[in-house]
Motif scaffolding. Structure first.
Motif, PDB file in Angstrom:
ATOM      1  N   CYS A   1      -2.631  -6.337  -5.159  1.00 29.18           N
ATOM      2  CA  CYS A   1      -2.638  -6.627  -3.730  1.00 29.18           C
ATOM      3  C   CYS A   1      -2.335  -8.108  -3.499  1.00 29.18           C
ATOM      4  O   CYS A   1      -2.886  -8.969  -4.185  1.00 29.18           O
ATOM      5  CB  CYS A   1      -4.009  -6.265  -3.187  1.00 29.18           C
TER       6      CYS A   1
ATOM      7  N   ARG B   1       0.789  -1.215   0.000  1.00 33.72           N
ATOM      8  CA  ARG B   1       0.000   0.000   0.000  1.00 33.72           C
ATOM      9  C   ARG B   1       0.836   1.286   0.000  1.00 33.72           C
ATOM     10  O   ARG B   1       0.439   2.293  -0.576  1.00 33.72           O
ATOM     11  CB  ARG B   1      -0.961  -0.030   1.199  1.00 33.72           C
TER      12      ARG B   1
ATOM     13  N   SER C   1     -10.672 -13.012   1.380  1.00 30.62           N
ATOM     14  CA  SER C   1      -9.981 -11.806   1.846  1.00 30.62           C
ATOM     15  C   SER C   1     -10.657 -10.561   1.299  1.00 30.62           C
ATOM     16  O   SER C   1     -10.884  -9.595   2.025  1.00 30.62           O
ATOM     17  CB  SER C   1      -8.539 -11.808   1.342  1.00 30.62           C
ATOM     18  N   CYS C   2     -10.986 -10.591  -0.003  1.00 30.88           N
ATOM     19  CA  CYS C   2     -11.567  -9.399  -0.624  1.00 30.88           C
ATOM     20  C   CYS C   2     -12.966  -9.098  -0.093  1.00 30.88           C
ATOM     21  O   CYS C   2     -13.332  -7.927   0.006  1.00 30.88           O
ATOM     22  CB  CYS C   2     -11.601  -9.516  -2.145  1.00 30.88           C
TER      23      CYS C   2
ATOM     24  N   LEU D   1      -5.105  -4.550   7.737  1.00 28.96           N
ATOM     25  CA  LEU D   1      -5.604  -5.693   6.966  1.00 28.96           C
ATOM     26  C   LEU D   1      -4.697  -6.903   7.181  1.00 28.96           C
ATOM     27  O   LEU D   1      -5.178  -8.027   7.311  1.00 28.96           O
ATOM     28  CB  LEU D   1      -5.694  -5.346   5.471  1.00 28.96           C
TER      29      LEU D   1
ATOM     30  N   GLY E   1     -13.445  -5.686   1.563  1.00 28.38           N
ATOM     31  CA  GLY E   1     -14.405  -4.806   0.899  1.00 28.38           C
ATOM     32  C   GLY E   1     -15.370  -4.158   1.881  1.00 28.38           C
ATOM     33  O   GLY E   1     -15.708  -2.977   1.761  1.00 28.38           O
TER      34      GLY E   1
ATOM     35  N   TYR F   1      -3.339 -10.076  -1.379  1.00 30.58           N
ATOM     36  CA  TYR F   1      -4.485 -10.868  -0.924  1.00 30.58           C
ATOM     37  C   TYR F   1      -5.525 -11.070  -2.008  1.00 30.58           C
ATOM     38  O   TYR F   1      -6.527 -11.735  -1.791  1.00 30.58           O
ATOM     39  CB  TYR F   1      -5.163 -10.201   0.269  1.00 30.58           C
ATOM     40  N   MET F   2      -5.310 -10.415  -3.159  1.00 30.59           N
ATOM     41  CA  MET F   2      -6.322 -10.489  -4.213  1.00 30.59           C
ATOM     42  C   MET F   2      -6.500 -11.931  -4.658  1.00 30.59           C
ATOM     43  O   MET F   2      -5.572 -12.582  -5.118  1.00 30.59           O
ATOM     44  CB  MET F   2      -5.883  -9.629  -5.402  1.00 30.59           C
TER      45      MET F   2
HETATM   46 FE1  SF4 Z   1      -8.738  -5.542  -0.152  1.00 30.30          FE
HETATM   47 FE2  SF4 Z   1      -6.589  -6.351  -1.488  1.00 30.30          FE
HETATM   48 FE3  SF4 Z   1      -8.982  -7.445  -2.011  1.00 30.30          FE
HETATM   49 FE4  SF4 Z   1      -8.500  -4.887  -2.717  1.00 30.30          FE
HETATM   50  S1  SF4 Z   1      -7.487  -6.741  -3.519  1.00 30.30           S
HETATM   51  S2  SF4 Z   1     -10.343  -5.691  -1.693  1.00 30.30           S
HETATM   52  S3  SF4 Z   1      -7.148  -4.213  -1.024  1.00 30.30           S
HETATM   53  S4  SF4 Z   1      -7.829  -7.594  -0.106  1.00 30.30           S
END
Ligand code: SF4
Ligand code: ZN
Length: 323
Positions: free
Chosen positions: A235, A97, A142-143, A128, A147, A237-238
């Motif tokens: 990201c 980030r 995760s998202c 996060l 979100g 975690y995506m």
């Molecule tokens: Fe959150 Fe990363 Fe998913 Fe975007 S990609 S919603 S920052 S976890």
């Protein structure tokens, strides 16, 4: 003489396969900004003199949106201008980030736009990284967790920045993907929430998506031609497997049938508008009816809001209790 089909002066640089136009770089940029101006006016997204919060993550879409809105603003005479404020959320993802936030700061200072930053740590008591610091079988991705926190964080930033409206950088591809995802999840009610001309009262501040009619590829090209440095790493975690498949499928369709995404957008807008009219006809105040959350009092679709439910889940599974 060049072969740009608009100015005829410069060489063509990009061909919009769906319309057949071959444009030079500056005509491409001008027509992109113009398209956004038309979307804003078609749906009455922004009103003159408003204080507009632009959700800026530091990626290509949000930085392009900020630049385009700034450009549209500079074209207006005195009195008609809106005031732009960037709203940036630091989710707290180490090594990812920080770079995006630097890009957001850089463009804001170049354009003379104020930036309001909020962080998960300050709002929720955990970053996060900390919230996702549990590896057991999670029922939510995760998202989806992130979100829920993100939407609340943008709301808090909007309130802190005292803006009248929040503009987010969802582009045409995001819109049709979300539409398809809701279909694939059998979630018809949610389709109505996608109607761009209604005000969703689940948010304390009105939300608009001025890039709804611009292809993702064209947003990326706009960012590149405008020399906007942006973060391209995604990201860590995506992980949205179904969305990636939908994205690939739509890209394949578009490549063999140019303009398909535009057609799908038009159909999606028609369906969402009918559904949201029907919901409003049924006595609901907005596209979505809300009640105050039993814990925090913020608007919620049921008894306890998503943020309070997710926070509880994080507290149960990690040592980060926010206290
Ligand atoms: Fe959150 Fe990363 Fe998913 Fe975007 S990609 S919603 S920052 S976890
Ligand atoms: Zn709550």
């Amino acid at each position: 003489m060049g072969d740009c089909s608009r100015c005829r002066e410069a060489p063509s640089y990009y061909t919009r396969r769906y319309s057949g136009e071959s444009l030079c770089a500056s005509c491409f940029q001008e027509t992109t900004v113009e398209k956004v101006r038309r979307t804003i006016s078609k749906y009455g997204m922004l009103r003159r003199g408003e204080r507009v919060g632009v959700a800026v993550s530091g990626g290509k879409d949000s930085l392009s949106l900020l630049k385009i809105l700034h450009e549209l603003n500079s074209g207006l005479g005195h009195g008609g201008r809106s005031e732009l404020v960037a709203l940036t959320v630091d989710e707290g993802v180490k090594g990812y980030r920080d770079e995006a936030i630097e890009h957001a700061h850089a463009l804001c200072s170049e354009l003379g736009v104020e930036l309001v930053l909020v962080s998960y740590s300050e709002l929720f008591g955990f970053s996060l990284d900390q919230a996702l610091d549990w590896k057991d079988e999670r029922e939510v991705s995760s998202c989806s967790m992130c979100g829920v926190f993100r939407r609340r964080a943008i709301d808090e930033a909007a309130v802190k920045a005292k803006v009248d409206v929040v503009a987010t950088a969802h582009n045409l591809d995001d819109y049709v993907q979300t539409f398809m995802m809701n279909l694939l999840h059998g979630d018809v009610e949610r389709l109505g929430w996608l109607d761009p001309s209604t005000y969703d009262d689940a948010f304390p501040v009105r939300r608009v998506k001025p890039l709804t009619e611009v292809y993702e590829e064209e947003v990326a090209l706009y960012a590149y031609l405008s020399k906007i440095p942006f973060q391209s790493a995604s990201c860590p975690y995506m992980h949205e497997a179904l969305r990636s498949e939908v994205r690939d499928y739509l890209n394949e369709l578009e490549s063999s049938h140019p303009g398909m995404k535009n057609v799908l957008l038009a159909s999606a807008l028609d369906v969402t508008s009918r559904l949201s009219k029907e919901a409003r006809g049924g006595g609901q105040a907005g596209a979505k009816a809300t009640v105050p959350c039993a814990k925090c009092g913020k608007p919620s679709s049921k008894g306890v809001c998503g943020v309070c439910r997710m926070t509880e889940m994080v507290w149960q599974h990690t040592k980060y209790t926010g206290k």
